[in-house]
Motif scaffolding. Structure first.
Motif, PDB file in Angstrom:
ATOM      1  N   VAL A 294      16.684  -9.058  -1.590  1.00 24.43           N
ATOM      2  CA  VAL A 294      16.290  -9.448  -2.954  1.00 24.43           C
ATOM      3  C   VAL A 294      17.306 -10.422  -3.534  1.00 24.43           C
ATOM      4  CG1 VAL A 294      15.951  -8.614  -5.313  1.00 24.43           C
ATOM      5  CG2 VAL A 294      14.993  -7.325  -3.383  1.00 24.43           C
ATOM      6  N   PHE A 295      18.618 -10.137  -3.376  1.00 29.11           N
ATOM      7  CA  PHE A 295      19.643 -11.067  -3.841  1.00 29.11           C
ATOM      8  C   PHE A 295      19.482 -12.434  -3.180  1.00 29.11           C
ATOM      9  CE2 PHE A 295      22.501  -7.179  -4.589  1.00 29.11           C
ATOM     10  CZ  PHE A 295      22.290  -7.191  -5.961  1.00 29.11           C
ATOM     11  N   ALA A 296      19.096 -12.437  -1.908  1.00 27.40           N
ATOM     12  CA  ALA A 296      18.977 -13.686  -1.153  1.00 27.40           C
ATOM     13  C   ALA A 296      17.640 -14.381  -1.371  1.00 27.40           C
ATOM     14  CB  ALA A 296      19.159 -13.400   0.341  1.00 27.40           C
ATOM     15  N   GLY A 297      16.695 -13.700  -2.008  1.00 28.77           N
ATOM     16  CA  GLY A 297      15.380 -14.280  -2.245  1.00 28.77           C
ATOM     17  C   GLY A 297      14.513 -14.351  -1.002  1.00 28.77           C
ATOM     18  N   VAL A 298      14.655 -13.366  -0.114  1.00 27.07           N
ATOM     19  CA  VAL A 298      13.916 -13.348   1.147  1.00 27.07           C
ATOM     20  C   VAL A 298      12.904 -12.206   1.139  1.00 27.07           C
ATOM     21  CG1 VAL A 298      14.108 -13.040   3.657  1.00 27.07           C
ATOM     22  CG2 VAL A 298      15.834 -14.362   2.420  1.00 27.07           C
ATOM     23  N   ASP A 299      11.657 -12.494   1.488  1.00 26.74           N
ATOM     24  CA  ASP A 299      10.627 -11.463   1.586  1.00 26.74           C
ATOM     25  C   ASP A 299      10.815 -10.640   2.856  1.00 26.74           C
ATOM     26  OD1 ASP A 299       9.383 -12.245  -0.774  1.00 26.74           O
ATOM     27  OD2 ASP A 299       8.081 -13.687   0.255  1.00 26.74           O
ATOM     28  N   THR A 300      10.594  -9.318   2.754  1.00 27.44           N
ATOM     29  CA  THR A 300      10.791  -8.418   3.894  1.00 27.44           C
ATOM     30  C   THR A 300       9.622  -7.428   3.970  1.00 27.44           C
ATOM     31  OG1 THR A 300      12.149  -7.010   2.463  1.00 27.44           O
ATOM     32  CG2 THR A 300      13.306  -8.601   3.865  1.00 27.44           C
ATOM     33  N   PRO A 301       8.419  -7.876   4.321  1.00 26.37           N
ATOM     34  CA  PRO A 301       7.249  -6.988   4.258  1.00 26.37           C
ATOM     35  C   PRO A 301       7.317  -5.775   5.176  1.00 26.37           C
ATOM     36  CG  PRO A 301       6.728  -9.074   5.347  1.00 26.37           C
ATOM     37  CD  PRO A 301       8.066  -9.239   4.714  1.00 26.37           C
ATOM     38  N   ASN A 302       7.851  -5.922   6.395  1.00 28.33           N
ATOM     39  CA  ASN A 302       7.913  -4.772   7.303  1.00 28.33           C
ATOM     40  C   ASN A 302       8.959  -3.753   6.853  1.00 28.33           C
ATOM     41  OD1 ASN A 302       6.066  -5.327   9.767  1.00 28.33           O
ATOM     42  ND2 ASN A 302       7.110  -7.286   9.411  1.00 28.33           N
ATOM     43  N   ILE A 303      10.094  -4.247   6.356  1.00 24.31           N
ATOM     44  CA  ILE A 303      11.101  -3.344   5.797  1.00 24.31           C
ATOM     45  C   ILE A 303      10.531  -2.637   4.568  1.00 24.31           C
ATOM     46  CG2 ILE A 303      13.310  -3.291   4.569  1.00 24.31           C
ATOM     47  CD1 ILE A 303      14.295  -5.451   6.523  1.00 24.31           C
ATOM     48  N   ASP A 304       9.820  -3.383   3.716  1.00 22.30           N
ATOM     49  CA  ASP A 304       9.229  -2.788   2.515  1.00 22.30           C
ATOM     50  C   ASP A 304       8.250  -1.677   2.873  1.00 22.30           C
ATOM     51  OD1 ASP A 304      10.658  -4.745   1.243  1.00 22.30           O
ATOM     52  OD2 ASP A 304       8.924  -5.891   0.559  1.00 22.30           O
ATOM     53  N   GLU A 305       7.381  -1.926   3.852  1.00 23.22           N
ATOM     54  CA  GLU A 305       6.383  -0.923   4.235  1.00 23.22           C
ATOM     55  C   GLU A 305       7.046   0.324   4.817  1.00 23.22           C
ATOM     56  OE1 GLU A 305       3.761  -2.903   6.898  1.00 23.22           O
ATOM     57  OE2 GLU A 305       2.984  -4.273   5.366  1.00 23.22           O
ATOM     58  N   THR A 306       8.142   0.124   5.557  1.00 25.47           N
ATOM     59  CA  THR A 306       8.851   1.261   6.140  1.00 25.47           C
ATOM     60  C   THR A 306       9.521   2.085   5.054  1.00 25.47           C
ATOM     61  OG1 THR A 306       9.197   0.004   8.185  1.00 25.47           O
ATOM     62  CG2 THR A 306      10.618   1.912   7.820  1.00 25.47           C
ATOM     63  N   LEU A 307      10.114   1.434   4.060  1.00 26.87           N
ATOM     64  CA  LEU A 307      10.708   2.156   2.929  1.00 26.87           C
ATOM     65  C   LEU A 307       9.636   2.848   2.084  1.00 26.87           C
ATOM     66  CD1 LEU A 307      13.424  -0.432   1.831  1.00 26.87           C
ATOM     67  CD2 LEU A 307      13.861   1.861   2.753  1.00 26.87           C
ATOM     68  N   ASP A 308       8.490   2.206   1.909  1.00 28.96           N
ATOM     69  CA  ASP A 308       7.401   2.817   1.146  1.00 28.96           C
ATOM     70  C   ASP A 308       6.889   4.073   1.852  1.00 28.96           C
ATOM     71  OD1 ASP A 308       7.571   0.857  -0.779  1.00 28.96           O
ATOM     72  OD2 ASP A 308       5.888  -0.324  -0.013  1.00 28.96           O
TER      73      ASP A 308
END
Length: 359
Positions: free
Chosen positions: A314-328
């Motif tokens: 988030v600080f770097a402004g980079v999208d991380t969809p697979n990391i997001d889904e794993t955390l969700d």
């Protein structure tokens, strides 16, 4: 040196033996000092002693443990770092060296007060070897020692001194890393464990049980490799977006395991001798199995591992969809609360983040 090792578990006991074998004056700071003998040893897979030494004492008194320590090494879970940092700040000298192993988990933020008053803080990137207690307070089994160790420090100017110290204790070459953020973003357990858990327990919800579970590493599969590689690629994108932090030491897991494809990754992880026989963290209920949501594989590697990588993204402004889904996915099944948050340490935007790590 007067060395205090915090934590009497696998890695802590291993570190005590290495220090004691070198003639250092070693104190164990542990919640159960009564189980510790003065003589500790390391054995190999055949129960043959490979290293041994005598510690001075084991104690749960922080003043006794820290007030005269030259060097304090912490081997506790990431979730305990904030509390132990407060204790050490109160009792340790401002010139004591403070180290942790491994270096991810946000421990550097917990020790910000110590760093600001003059303590050198450092970490070893990964655990030096696999360690498993045989007899608590007496014997630990160690296997698979790394050929080279990597160390980073805050402030960065102290890294060579810390490397020399760790190299002398483990008799291994130790490579300095120019910026501590490389250790914070080490993708080993935060990606290795979380992606495997999501793959194994992807359909889990309260009430679901499993007749059997695969061995965690030895029966690794392509689905786990596919998700691991996807999350690993997202972390590499974060590193590329932060060039001033010199994150070239955040090695892709595909490079670390010498496995460029899904199939190669599966074959490599399932083959590693030190990983053989390790089970999936679970609890048996009436002959069936459910995930052990109190295991560090869950509580540390999501909340103090993958979550940190996400926040840096988030600080770097980079999208991380697979990391997001794993955390969700984890958020839907978790029991224990209390994630690491940069905002808890006054790091609220990129400028704060940059000032902290570029000191």
């Amino acid at each position: 040196m007067r060395i205090t090792v915090v934590g009497g578990g696998n890695i802590g006991t291993q570190f005590m033996v290495h220090c004691a074998s070198k003639g250092h004056d070693v104190t164990a700071y542990t919640s159960k000092p009564e189980v510790f003998g003065s003589h500790l040893n390391i054995v190999d897979e055949n129960d043959v002693t490979t290293l041994e030494g005598d510690i001075r004492k084991a104690t749960n008194d922080p003043s006794e443990a820290f007030s005269d320590a030259d060097f304090i090494m912490i081997t506790l879970p990431s979730s305990m770092m904030r509390d132990i940092a407060s204790v050490i700040y109160e009792h340790a000298r401002p010139d004591a060296i403070i180290g942790v192993v491994p270096g991810n988990g946000g421990s550097e933020c917990a020790f910000a007060m110590c760093i600001e008053r003059g303590n050198t803080f450092f970490a070893i990137e990964r655990v030096p070897a696999i360690a498993r207690l045989v007899v608590k307070g007496r014997t630990v089994r160690s296997m698979g020692y790394r050929g080279e160790l990597h160390v980073a420090s805050l402030p960065a100017s102290e890294v060579d001194r810390c490397c020399e110290l760790i190299s002398s204790i483990y008799d291994k070459p130790c490579k300095p890393i120019p910026n501590y953020l490389n250790l914070t973003m080490t993708p080993s357990n935060p990606i290795l464990h979380t992606t495997r858990l999501r793959t194994i327990f992807g359909d889990y919800k309260p009430g679901v049980v499993y007749d059997s579970l695969p061995l965690f590493y030895e029966e690794w599969d392509d689905a786990s490799s596919r998700l691991l590689i996807a999350c690993d690629e997202e972390e590499q994108s974060i590193c590329k977006a932060l060039p001033e932090f010199r994150l070239e030491f955040v090695k892709s897991l595909r490079i670390h395991y010498e496995s460029p494809t899904v199939e190669a990754m599966t074959a490599k992880i399932s083959w590693i001798p030190a990983f053989r026989g390790l089970t999936t963290p679970s609890v048996e209920v009436d002959g069936k199995f459910i995930p052990d949501l109190h295991s560090r594989y869950f509580t540390a590697d999501f909340s103090y591992g993958l979550s940190i990588i996400k926040q840096i993204g988030v600080f770097a402004g980079v999208d991380t969809p697979n990391i997001d889904e794993t955390l969700d996915w984890y958020e839907r099944i978790r029991i224990e609360q209390g994630d690491f948050s940069y905002s808890d340490y006054g790091i609220n935007d990129f400028d704060d983040f940059r000032k902290f790590y570029l000191r």
